[in-house]
Write a protein that holds these residues in place. Structure first.
Motif: not given
Ligand SMILES: O=C(O)[C@@H]1CCC=N1
Ligand SMILES: NC(=O)C1=CN([C@@H]2O[C@H](COP(=O)(O)OP(=O)(O)OC[C@H]3O[C@@H](n4cnc5c(N)ncnc54)[C@H](OP(=O)(O)O)[C@@H]3O)[C@@H](O)[C@H]2O)C=CC1
Length: 249
Positions: A148-150, A77-79, A97-99, A152-155
């Motif tokens: 990392v989320t900002a 989960a993000a955040g 983890v942040m995939p 790569a996760g959202s990338g």
């Molecule tokens: O947008 C989101 O919150 C989720 C987390 C990273 C990518 N998608």
């Protein structure tokens, strides 16, 4: 995202069980239940949290009893912070983890961080799971994972948006839409493959290699980022995504 990861996680020796009220069909070899009550008497070495961060408080307390005595919780989960997840699951043994979405084809880029209570064995297992889906970096703390989320996760969202605008602009320039998509995606894929191959050269050097003095690329780049507008927009983009991850803690 959970389903995308599972396709590659399945390549290992573990058995997987999904609880999802809406999923109609599980991947081959995976048990699927619509309701957690169906597994009320079972325990698991890993409880994987793959729901929206906003649902953690109401969904995860039910699963506290499903975690084996020496098991751990793996959150994508993000955040959502280790403290938040711990409050909902009753365990301190948590790995975050942040995939990202290219994990769906085994080309993901993930970050990983773990709580103090996590053992070497837990961490090695989580690293093994994530490395099945692509590259993984371990980061020192949760704040770094939110960064990392900002990035790569959202990338993939940013890259898709840039590609979409690029294809639209190519269409407006008179190129047929299906040709524009092909040209733009192959240009992006080929350019990124080249940059990965030439790891000894900076991205600025690689850019300069295609930019003839007084030529077409120079004219395009001046219009694109001559004022620094794109650099500022990208900085704002990452800051906004990181800010949202902080809000979700
Ligand atoms: O947008 C989101 O919150 C989720 C987390 C990273 C990518 N998608
Ligand atoms: N999308 C992405 O690129 C990435 C997402 N993440 C993280 O992954 C998590 C999931 O995001 P994403 O896959 O985009 O979201 P989705 O909504 O696609 O997936 C969440 C899944 O959880 C299901 N669900 C909802 N309520 C329950 C419940 N009570 N019990 C079991 N399952 C439930 C949903 O079902 P239903 O559809 O019926 O609601 C859905 O299948 C989030 O925490 C997100 O931050 C992390 C990295 C990248």
């Amino acid at each position: 995202m959970g389903s995308a990861l599972l396709e590659y996680w399945k390549k290992g020796d573990e058995d997987f069980t999904i609880v999802d009220p809406a999923m109609e069909e599980a991947p081959d070899g995976v048990r699927l239940f619509a309701d957690r009550d169906a597994i009320a008497d079972e325990t698991f070495d890993v409880v994987i949290l793959a729901i929206k961060p906003q649902l953690i408080h109401c969904v995860m307390p039910d699963y506290a009893a499903n975690l084996a005595e020496d098991g751990y919780v793996l959150s994508i989960a993000a955040g959502a912070s280790i403290r938040t997840i711990s409050n909902a699951t009753g365990t301190e043994r948590i790995i975050r983890v942040m995939p990202n979405l290219p994990a769906a084809i085994g080309k993901g880029a993930s970050g990983l961080t773990s709580a103090d209570a996590i053992t070497v064995r837990h961490k090695a297992h989580a690293l093994d799971l994530m490395s099945r889906t692509g590259g993984v970096v371990t980061v020192a703390d949760e704040d770094a994972l939110d960064r990392v989320t900002a990035v790569a996760g959202s990338g993939p969202g940013y890259v898709f948006e840039f590609a979409r605008a690029y294809v639209d602009a190519a269409s407006q320039l008179g190129i047929r839409t299906e040709d524009a998509r092909k040209l733009v995606l192959q240009t992006m894929a080929g350019t990124i493959a080249l940059a990965l191959d030439r790891g000894d050269q900076s991205l600025a050097e690689l850019r300069d290699d295609v930019t003839s003095k007084g030529g077409t690329t120079a004219a395009g780049l001046k219009a694109l980022n001559g004022s620094g507008a794109v650099s500022r927009a990208v900085e704002d983009c990452l800051a906004a995504a990181y800010g949202r991850a902080v809000q979700l803690r």
